[in-house]
Design an enzyme around this catalytic site. Structure first.
Site, PDB file in Angstrom:
ATOM      1  N   TYR A   1       0.848  -1.188   0.000  1.00  6.47           N
ATOM      2  CA  TYR A   1       0.000   0.000   0.000  1.00  6.47           C
ATOM      3  C   TYR A   1       0.884   1.238   0.000  1.00  6.47           C
ATOM      4  CZ  TYR A   1      -3.513   3.413   1.597  1.00  6.47           C
ATOM      5  OH  TYR A   1      -4.350   4.495   1.719  1.00  6.47           O
TER       6      TYR A   1
ATOM      7  N   ASP B   1       9.286   2.909   0.307  1.00  8.71           N
ATOM      8  CA  ASP B   1       8.193   3.539   1.049  1.00  8.71           C
ATOM      9  C   ASP B   1       8.360   3.136   2.509  1.00  8.71           C
ATOM     10  OD1 ASP B   1       5.919   4.448   2.225  1.00  8.71           O
ATOM     11  OD2 ASP B   1       4.533   3.645   0.716  1.00  8.71           O
TER      12      ASP B   1
ATOM     13  N   LYS C   1       3.803   8.826   9.278  1.00  5.55           N
ATOM     14  CA  LYS C   1       3.517   8.225  10.593  1.00  5.55           C
ATOM     15  C   LYS C   1       4.464   8.732  11.694  1.00  5.55           C
ATOM     16  CE  LYS C   1       0.662   4.875   8.492  1.00  5.55           C
ATOM     17  NZ  LYS C   1       0.726   4.110   7.278  1.00  5.55           N
TER      18      LYS C   1
HETATM   19  C1  LIG Z   1       0.064   4.601   5.856  1.00  4.40           C
HETATM   20  C2  LIG Z   1       0.866   4.376   4.646  1.00  4.40           C
HETATM   21  C3  LIG Z   1       0.814   5.255   3.550  1.00  4.40           C
HETATM   22  C4  LIG Z   1      -0.191   6.386   3.478  1.00  4.40           C
HETATM   23  O1  LIG Z   1       0.004   7.325   4.465  1.00  4.40           O
HETATM   24  P1  LIG Z   1      -1.238   8.292   4.855  1.00  4.40           P
HETATM   25  O2  LIG Z   1      -0.618   9.243   5.819  1.00  4.40           O
HETATM   26  O3  LIG Z   1      -2.276   7.412   5.442  1.00  4.40           O
HETATM   27  O4  LIG Z   1      -1.684   8.949   3.611  1.00  4.40           O
HETATM   28  C5  LIG Z   1       1.684   5.068   2.504  1.00  4.40           C
HETATM   29  N1  LIG Z   1       2.563   4.056   2.517  1.00  4.40           N
HETATM   30  C6  LIG Z   1       2.643   3.176   3.536  1.00  4.40           C
HETATM   31  C7  LIG Z   1       3.658   2.096   3.498  1.00  4.40           C
HETATM   32  C8  LIG Z   1       1.779   3.297   4.619  1.00  4.40           C
HETATM   33  O5  LIG Z   1       1.813   2.401   5.599  1.00  4.40           O
END
Ligand SMILES: *Cc1c(COP(=O)(O)O)cnc(C)c1O
Length: 433
Positions: free
Chosen positions: A143, A238, A266
């Site tokens: 994701y 990511d 995060k």
């Molecule tokens: C949570 C997440 C996102 C998206 O971040 P948001 O702040 O929710 O838009 C993108 N990549 C990874 C790996 C994530 O866990």
């Protein structure tokens, strides 16, 4: 007037789709109404109905220090007094950028943004602008936020709700997204053999944590690095979850692999909406106003969010031994669960990230992750919630352990999980303080 979670949910459903502002919060995957949170402190979260839970969601990752850490809250309060937003540069943005650069040396230059979605979307734009190529390789089950081009075979909420591809995304927007299988380097080679000259970047969660936690097999990340180099494509990590989570320097430090670009989110916001993308200087120099890749944000680098981020990273930097401790404790919790459930589950764990999959298969990719029995997970989730353990309301999310989880919290959790499963077995484990 006394409000219950059920009252609030009924009212909220009238005004917000599914009563929530992010789908997985609606608890659909575990067939119950969500609990509405009143407050949280340390390892505990409290709902409006007066229940206390040991929290293993930690706001989906940001809470590595636990909730409402005094030093962070105090700094945020002081910062609020000085103004909430200026739309002009501040020293704090520089301080945070410097801290990130020191902790993650592959990030020579970076931009602060407001969400992980925005960070990834912008990093990909920079990768395309820099290489002059359009295609991006992503992995099934990974994701990367909800931007149009990446909502293909995404994990997490989309996975649980069995709508892997969203409505409202024109085919033209996802035409340039190529899908490979996690831990299957052959699937990546295949795509590059066919379209290598058109591929701008490979984007990967170095530890997949949005189809449940799935670890990269030995050599997988290095092989991605090699293929990217061979075809002069960029490697994007990511690290929105893994950044400052697996190590101060994220998964790239943990596995010693250097990506060209990194996305963070995060933890970097310390509980406030903030994220970042950055990497090699020559790539980041293509971003406006230096270069032709446009990217902007009214609230980017917001002073309150940067304050929360700086204080959080300061605390992490001052106690690097924290990571070893988190890893040890989470590993023991994983072992306790393996002991309790035996072969009926697959427990994947690394650092303070963990998932319990209700499958007898070894979970190494999307196909094995979705072999899990989500009904069993729902039963497990509900039984834990009733006993005061707050887990992610979906099989395909991570369990996060924080520095605020005490020995007692972890022991209590292990005991409750052990007694929850049928073939009760004794576990004796000792956690670190
Ligand atoms: C949570 C997440 C996102 C998206 O971040 P948001 O702040 O929710 O838009 C993108 N990549 C990874 C790996 C994530 O866990």
């Amino acid at each position: 007037m006394y409000k219950t979670s059920d009252d609030l949910f009924e009212k909220s459903k009238k005004l917000m789709p599914g009563g929530v502002n992010s789908p997985v919060r609606a608890f659909q995957a575990v067939s119950r109404n969500p609990v509405f949170i009143d407050h949280a402190k340390g390892s505990k979260i409290y709902d409006v109905d007066g229940n206390e839970y040991i929290d293993y969601v930690c706001s989906w990752g940001p809470g590595i220090l636990g909730h409402a850490k005094e030093q962070v809250v105090r700094a945020v309060q002081e910062s609020c007094e000085k103004g909430l937003t200026f739309g002009a540069p501040t020293e704090k943005e520089y301080i945070l950028a410097e801290m990130v650069q020191e902790m993650i040396p592959s990030i020579e230059m970076l931009r602060l943004v407001n969400s992980g979605t925005e960070a990834v979307m912008s990093a990909i734009r920079a990768a395309r602008g820099f290489t002059g190529r359009d295609k991006v390789v992503k992995f099934r089950g990974c994701y990367h936020g909800h931007s149009d081009g990446l909502l293909v075979k995404a994990g997490s909420g989309a996975l649980t709700q069995s709508v892997p591809d969203s409505l409202g995304v024109p085919e033209d927007y996802t035409r340039n997204t190529l899908i490979a299988e996690y831990n299957d380097i052959g699937s990546v080679e295949g795509l590059f053999e066919k379209e290598g000259k058109e591929i701008a970047a490979i984007i990967v969660e170095p530890v997949a944590a949005n189809m449940g936690v799935v670890l990269p097999e030995a050599g997988f990340l290095q092989a991605l690095r090699n293929i990217a180099d061979q075809y002069q494509a960029l490697l994007i990590f990511d690290e929105v979850i893994t950044g400052f989570r697996l190590a101060l320097g994220g998964a790239q430090e943990y596995f010693q692999i250097k990506p060209d670009l990194t996305t963070l989110g995060k933890i970097i916001g310390g509980g406030m909406p903030m994220a970042a993308y950055g990497g090699r200087k020559e790539i980041m120099e293509t971003v406006a106003p230096l270069g032709g890749v446009y990217q902007a944000g009214t609230l980017s680098g917001n002073p309150i969010a940067t304050t929360a981020g700086i204080e959080t990273l300061k605390i992490l930097r001052e106690q690097p031994e924290l990571y070893e401790q988190l890893e040890k404790n989470t590993n023991k919790l994983a072992d306790a669960i393996r002991n309790a459930f035996g072969d009926k589950v697959c427990v994947n764990q690394i650092g303070s990230l963990m998932s319990v999959f209700f499958t007898e298969k070894k979970v190494i990719d999307y196909a094995t992750a979705v072999s899990s029995d989500t009904r069993q997970y729902a039963a497990y989730f509900n039984s834990m919630l009733e006993k005061g353990i707050y887990l992610a309301p979906s099989q395909f999310e991570a369990m996060f352990v924080s520095a605020a989880h005490t020995k007692e919290d972890l022991q209590k959790t292990a005991k409750i999980i052990t007694s929850a499963c049928s073939g009760e077995r004794k576990t004796s484990i000792s956690f670190c303080d």
